[in-house]
Design a protein around this motif. Structure first.
Motif, PDB file in Angstrom:
ATOM      1  N   GLU A   1       0.830  -1.206   0.000  1.00  0.00           N
ATOM      2  CA  GLU A   1       0.000   0.000   0.000  1.00  0.00           C
ATOM      3  C   GLU A   1       0.866   1.259   0.000  1.00  0.00           C
ATOM      4  OE1 GLU A   1      -3.265   1.953  -0.706  1.00  0.00           O
ATOM      5  OE2 GLU A   1      -3.363  -0.218  -0.408  1.00  0.00           O
TER       6      GLU A   1
ATOM      7  N   ILE B   1       1.948   1.711  -3.539  1.00  0.00           N
ATOM      8  CA  ILE B   1       0.839   2.169  -4.382  1.00  0.00           C
ATOM      9  C   ILE B   1       0.592   3.656  -4.157  1.00  0.00           C
ATOM     10  CG2 ILE B   1      -1.669   2.001  -4.706  1.00  0.00           C
ATOM     11  CD1 ILE B   1      -1.327  -1.058  -4.138  1.00  0.00           C
TER      12      ILE B   1
ATOM     13  N   THR C   1       1.142  -2.140  -8.376  1.00  0.00           N
ATOM     14  CA  THR C   1      -0.202  -1.664  -8.704  1.00  0.00           C
ATOM     15  C   THR C   1      -1.255  -2.339  -7.829  1.00  0.00           C
ATOM     16  OG1 THR C   1      -0.598  -3.373 -10.375  1.00  0.00           O
ATOM     17  CG2 THR C   1       0.492  -1.324 -11.113  1.00  0.00           C
ATOM     18  N   ARG C   2      -2.384  -1.708  -7.720  1.00  0.00           N
ATOM     19  CA  ARG C   2      -3.503  -2.267  -6.952  1.00  0.00           C
ATOM     20  C   ARG C   2      -3.929  -3.606  -7.562  1.00  0.00           C
ATOM     21  NH1 ARG C   2      -4.715  -1.000  -2.580  1.00  0.00           N
ATOM     22  NH2 ARG C   2      -4.867   1.209  -2.980  1.00  0.00           N
TER      23      ARG C   2
ATOM     24  N   ASN D   1      -4.098  -7.174  -5.665  1.00  0.00           N
ATOM     25  CA  ASN D   1      -5.366  -7.916  -5.597  1.00  0.00           C
ATOM     26  C   ASN D   1      -5.202  -9.349  -6.099  1.00  0.00           C
ATOM     27  OD1 ASN D   1      -6.690  -5.720  -4.519  1.00  0.00           O
ATOM     28  ND2 ASN D   1      -7.569  -5.080  -6.470  1.00  0.00           N
TER      29      ASN D   1
END
Length: 108
Positions: free
Chosen positions: A59, A62, A79-80, A84
């Protein structure tokens, strides 16, 4: 009222500030970028779940607070979507982050 809530939400960090402080302290103390082994050691020393530390680091990357460099020293954005995809099982395991053999360091 809605504008106040949006402002409040923007001011709340999207990471665990205690874990971020722990990582920053480790970086400042050692004077070098951190590796997965550093985070695993912190998890053991402080009885913290390793995946919680990694979620915080991802995080921070990001949000542009930290950076990740691959094993060759090249900046590699996190990246998110990438994070994920790591969460398929609900928690990060060693095998999920095994490819992150580079180093982590704060940008600010």
């Amino acid at each position: 009222m809605i504008e106040e809530l949006k402002k409040f939400d923007e001011e709340i960090p999207k990471w665990d500030i205690a874990l971020a402080a722990l990582a920053r302290e480790e970086f400042d103390k050692g004077g070098h970028s951190l590796s997965l082994e550093d985070f695993k050691r912190q998890a053991t020393e402080h009885a913290i779940r390793f995946d919680d530390i990694m979620v915080t680091l991802f995080e921070l990357c990001i949000q542009g607070e930290w950076q990740y460099q691959d094993a060759d020293g090249n900046d590699r954005p996190i990246t998110r979507d990438e994070v994920n995809k790591l969460y398929v099982g609900g928690r990060l395991a060693d095998k999920d982050v095994a490819d992150y053999t580079g180093s982590w360091s704060p940008l600010k």
